[in-house]
Design a protein around this motif. Sequence first.
Motif, short mmCIF file in Angstrom:
data_model
loop_
_atom_site.label_atom_id
_atom_site.label_comp_id
_atom_site.label_asym_id
_atom_site.label_seq_id
_atom_site.Cartn_x
_atom_site.Cartn_y
_atom_site.Cartn_z
N SER A 149 0.85 -1.19 0.00
CA SER A 149 0.00 0.00 0.00
C SER A 149 0.89 1.24 0.00
O SER A 149 2.11 1.17 0.23
CB SER A 149 -0.90 0.01 1.24
OG SER A 149 -0.12 0.26 2.41
N THR A 179 -4.09 6.49 4.99
CA THR A 179 -5.31 6.23 5.76
C THR A 179 -5.06 6.64 7.21
O THR A 179 -3.92 6.89 7.62
CB THR A 179 -5.68 4.75 5.72
OG1 THR A 179 -4.65 4.00 6.40
CG2 THR A 179 -5.79 4.24 4.29
N GLU A 182 -2.69 4.19 8.82
CA GLU A 182 -1.32 4.37 8.34
C GLU A 182 -0.67 5.60 8.97
O GLU A 182 0.51 5.59 9.31
CB GLU A 182 -1.32 4.49 6.81
CG GLU A 182 -1.60 3.17 6.10
CD GLU A 182 -1.75 3.34 4.58
OE1 GLU A 182 -1.58 2.34 3.87
OE2 GLU A 182 -2.04 4.48 4.13
#
Length: 250
Positions: A149, A179, A182
Amino acid sequence: MSALLEVAGVSVSFDGFKAINDLSFEIAPAEMRAIIGPNGAGKTTIMDIVTGKTRPDEGRVLWGENNVSLLKLSEAEIARLGIGRKFQRPTVFEDQSVFDNLVMSLENPRGPIAALAYSLTGGDAARVREIADEIGLSKELPRKAGELSHGQKQWLEIGMLLAQDPQLLLVDEPAAGMTVGEREHTTRLLKDVAKTRSVIVVEHDMEFVRQLECRVTVLHEGAVLAEGSLDHVTNDERVIEVYLGRSGER
């Protein structure tokens, strides 16, 4: 305690525009520092100067207890001294595994002959696993970096910097595009790194800066406008005027 990095009276102009104007600040060993400011304030330029990409017109940039002048060194020499830089967009080797990305970044002889002769040692493999654990990618070691990601790629690039054993990390907008989860992981990671190394974070996101719980330097027109805790600088009338706005995010 003496400064790890001292920037003193630095100025630089581009085509008549003064991007940095008599800028001075210091970074202590194992310090986290956030640098904020409006676009064009000089945030990227000062990182370029510290890493040797841009030469200032005047001033000095000194490194370490021996006060080594960074202005006399190449980008590669500055990197070898222990200054690592992470740009906003992660630059990892996407076709290689996470493990191989970290191996290629380890602090080992960099010459072409040494690179050809290099073979992975048990100590190097252990160091890679240690870094992967530190950045939260232990389970991803066999995966290709391109499959990660956005946030994981950012952590991998931080790990690649750590593999070079720097004393100072310059990190550009690490929270961009992440996000919530994250961002929380990135906050913890940077705070852990700053326990043993110095970290300068250039960031626009005030909530992310607040979570870092560190000293903040506000730049405006190439000079330091304010410095202190986030609460201190965001309540400074000058900062409100030029950066946050009357209803700015504080």
